[in-house]
Design a protein around this motif. Structure first.
Motif, mmCIF file in Angstrom:
data_model
loop_
_atom_site.group_PDB
_atom_site.id
_atom_site.type_symbol
_atom_site.label_atom_id
_atom_site.label_comp_id
_atom_site.label_asym_id
_atom_site.label_seq_id
_atom_site.Cartn_x
_atom_site.Cartn_y
_atom_site.Cartn_z
ATOM 1 N N ASP A 50 -44.813 -1.785 -21.344
ATOM 2 C CA ASP A 50 -44.664 -0.427 -20.829
ATOM 3 C C ASP A 50 -43.992 -0.444 -19.459
ATOM 4 N N ARG A 54 -40.324 1.121 -18.369
ATOM 5 C CA ARG A 54 -40.176 2.112 -17.294
ATOM 6 C C ARG A 54 -39.104 1.692 -16.286
ATOM 7 N N ASP A 183 -38.867 4.743 -8.765
ATOM 8 C CA ASP A 183 -40.144 5.442 -8.653
ATOM 9 C C ASP A 183 -41.218 4.636 -9.353
ATOM 10 N N GLU A 186 -45.309 6.045 -11.919
ATOM 11 C CA GLU A 186 -45.742 5.908 -13.305
ATOM 12 C C GLU A 186 -46.172 4.487 -13.661
#
Length: 188
Positions: A50, A54, A183, A186
């Motif tokens: 994951d 991202r 960023d 998340e």
């Protein structure tokens, strides 16, 4: 898991390389030859994948230079080490992956990314040294145990001169050719 330690001269050089290149592994496993030892890693867990996704999604969407990427590209690094970063980014226009052998030289690689799993010390020290020695301009290390992201930049011999670390949740400014803030909110 270390498959073979190569501390005696009989296991170095061609014999070790032939053994490494001849390995047959179960699906999803990957082998690396690092500092005279063969290391085999099992398939990554879902949280690892994951985080990899991202990073890739943000680079593809936001990079100032269009990037090609691979999560399987073998790199032949300084000192004959064979490493497979979690992500390898190259400028798309370079077409560097096209026609490349299984183990390619790192010339033209813009950034490698590692996401820690079972052996974070290897990513934090050994791979960082090898990536710097090989002249890879940027090394991004996501440490899941510490919930930090570190950008290493400006390779200078055995280490990078630049180091910028943030906690997950804070942005990481990626320099050219990426030129955007990654960023990490998340990643939490």
């Amino acid at each position: 898991m270390t498959v073979m330690a190569a501390h005696d001269p009989l296991h170095r050089g061609t014999h070790l390389l032939d053994t490494f290149l001849g390995l047959e592994l179960p699906d999803g496993y990957r082998a690396e030859l690092i500092e005279g030892e063969i290391h085999v890693s099992p398939p990554p867990d879902g949280d690892h994948e994951d985080l990899v996704y991202r990073v890739i999604a943000q680079v593809v969407a936001n990079s100032a230079t269009r990037m090609a990427f691979s999560g399987n590209k073998g790199l032949l690094l300084a000192e004959g080490d064979h490493v497979i970063p979690d992500i390898t980014f190259v400028p798309h226009a370079s077409r560097l992956f096209r026609g490349a052998p299984s183990w390619m030289e790192p010339d033209g690689v813009a950034m490698v990314v590692e996401v820690t799993s079972g052996r974070p010390d290897r990513d934090e020290t050994v791979k960082r040294r090898l990536y710097s020695l090989s002249g890879i301009p940027l090394y991004l290390l996501a440490d899941r145990g510490r919930s930090t992201l570190t950008l290493h930049s400006v390779p200078a011999g055995e280490d990078y001169k630049g180091r910028f670390t943030v906690a997950f949740g804070e942005p990481v400014p990626l320099p050219e050719p990426f030129a955007f803030d990654l960023d990490t909110a998340e990643f939490l």
